[in-house]
Design an enzyme around this catalytic site. Structure first.
Site, PDB file in Angstrom:
ATOM      1  N   GLU A  74     -62.034 -23.544  10.235  1.00  0.00           N
ATOM      2  CA  GLU A  74     -61.278 -23.793   8.998  1.00  0.00           C
ATOM      3  C   GLU A  74     -59.851 -23.289   9.147  1.00  0.00           C
ATOM      4  O   GLU A  74     -59.590 -22.365   9.926  1.00  0.00           O
ATOM      5  CB  GLU A  74     -61.935 -23.003   7.850  1.00  0.00           C
ATOM      6  N   ASP A  75     -58.958 -23.839   8.370  1.00  0.00           N
ATOM      7  CA  ASP A  75     -57.577 -23.359   8.372  1.00  0.00           C
ATOM      8  C   ASP A  75     -57.424 -22.115   7.498  1.00  0.00           C
ATOM      9  O   ASP A  75     -56.896 -21.105   7.927  1.00  0.00           O
ATOM     10  CB  ASP A  75     -56.595 -24.460   7.936  1.00  0.00           C
ATOM     11  N   LYS A 115     -57.284 -15.438   2.497  1.00  0.00           N
ATOM     12  CA  LYS A 115     -56.543 -14.897   1.338  1.00  0.00           C
ATOM     13  C   LYS A 115     -57.563 -14.266   0.399  1.00  0.00           C
ATOM     14  O   LYS A 115     -57.977 -14.901  -0.583  1.00  0.00           O
ATOM     15  CB  LYS A 115     -55.911 -16.068   0.574  1.00  0.00           C
ATOM     16  N   ASP A 132     -59.574 -19.626   0.847  1.00  0.00           N
ATOM     17  CA  ASP A 132     -58.795 -19.295  -0.343  1.00  0.00           C
ATOM     18  C   ASP A 132     -59.758 -18.858  -1.446  1.00  0.00           C
ATOM     19  O   ASP A 132     -60.227 -17.720  -1.429  1.00  0.00           O
ATOM     20  CB  ASP A 132     -57.971 -20.548  -0.700  1.00  0.00           C
ATOM     21  N   GLY A 171     -56.118 -29.595   7.740  1.00  0.00           N
ATOM     22  CA  GLY A 171     -55.440 -28.327   8.004  1.00  0.00           C
ATOM     23  C   GLY A 171     -55.783 -27.607   9.296  1.00  0.00           C
ATOM     24  O   GLY A 171     -54.948 -26.908   9.857  1.00  0.00           O
TER      25      GLY A 171
END
Ligand code: XMP
Ligand code: MG
Length: 176
Positions: free
Chosen positions: A96-97, A128, A100, A42
Site C-alpha cells: 500500500e502507499d 498517518k 490513513d 498510489g
C-alpha cells in the site's frame, strides 16, 4: 490557487528504507514464492522499487479499490479492479502507499483473508496514525508521518505529482 511542495522524505531516505524493508522480506520469505499485490494507483512506484530488491520468486497482481463511507463507520469497499489469479494457499504481500483512516486496508484484509492465503503480510510505505478510524495495523511501515496531505513517489493530488521522486507536503495557497 497555486501549490507549493516541501520535501518531507527525500529520495535518498526512501531508497534506504526500501532496502531495509527488502532485506527484512528476503529473510522472511527465503526459498518461498510470494504474490505481491500492488494497490493502484498510489503504490505503483513503491511496489516497483521494492520488488526489484526481492530475491525470491515473485508473482505480481494489481488491484484498485477505495473505501466509501456508508452507514457503518468503516464504510464499504468499492473494487474497481481486482486481482486476476486466486491467492488461495499463497504467501501474499499487500503493498500500500499510505495508511490513513485505515478503512481501505481493513476491508482489503478481510477480502483477502476470505480467499485463504497461506500467509498475508501488509506493507505500507506511509502511515498517518493520527487519522486512524478502523482497527488495523500494518506488519511493515516505511515511515510514520504527521497528519499532512502528502504527494509524490506515487501519491497524487488530483492525479498530479505522482512522478516526484520524493514525498512532499502539499500546501495549497490562495493567490491574492
Ligand atoms: P484510508 O482508507 O486508509 O485510505 O483512509 C487510504 C487512501 O487514501 C488516500 N490518501 C492519500 N493520498 N496523499 C495522497 O495522495 C495523502 O496524504 C493521502 N492520505 C490518504 C490514498 O489513496 C490511500 O490509499
Ligand atoms: Mg491508495
Amino acid at each position: 490557487m497555486s501549490e507549493n511542495i516541501s520535501v518531507l522524505i527525500s529520495e535518498e531516505k526512501i531508497k534506504n528504507r526500501i532496502s531495509e524493508i527488502a532485506m527484512q522480506l528476503n529473510e522472511k520469505y527465503k526459498g518461498k514464492k510470494v504474490t505481491v499485490i500492488c494497490t493502484l494507483k498510489g503504490a505503483f512506484i513503491f511496489a516497483a522499487d521494492l520488488v526489484r530488491q526481492l530475491e525470491t520468486d515473485v508473482r505480481m497482481e494489481f488491484l484498485s479499490a477505495s473505501s466509501y463511507r456508508g452507514t457503518e463507520s468503516t464504510g464499504t469497499l468499492v473494487m474497481k479492479q481486482s486481482i486476476d489469479q486466486p491467492i488461495t494457499g499463497e504467501n501474499v504481500i499487500v503493498v500500500e502507499d499510505i495508511l490513513d483512516t485505515g478503512r481501505t486496508l481493513k476491508h482489503l484484509k478481510e477480502y483477502f483473508t476470505k480467499q485463504e492465503p497461506k500467509s498475508l503480510l501488509l506493507v505500507t510505505l506511509l502511515d498517518k496514525p493520527d487519522r486512524r478510524v478502523a482497527d488495523i495495523q500494518c506488519d511493515v511501515v516505511g515511515f510514520t508521518i504527521p497528519d499532512k496531505f502528502v504527494v509524490g513517489y506515487g501519491l497524487d493530488y488530483d492525479q498530479q505529482y505522482r512522478n516526484l521522486p520524493y514525498i512532499g507536503v502539499l500546501d495549497v495557497q490562495e493567490v491574492k
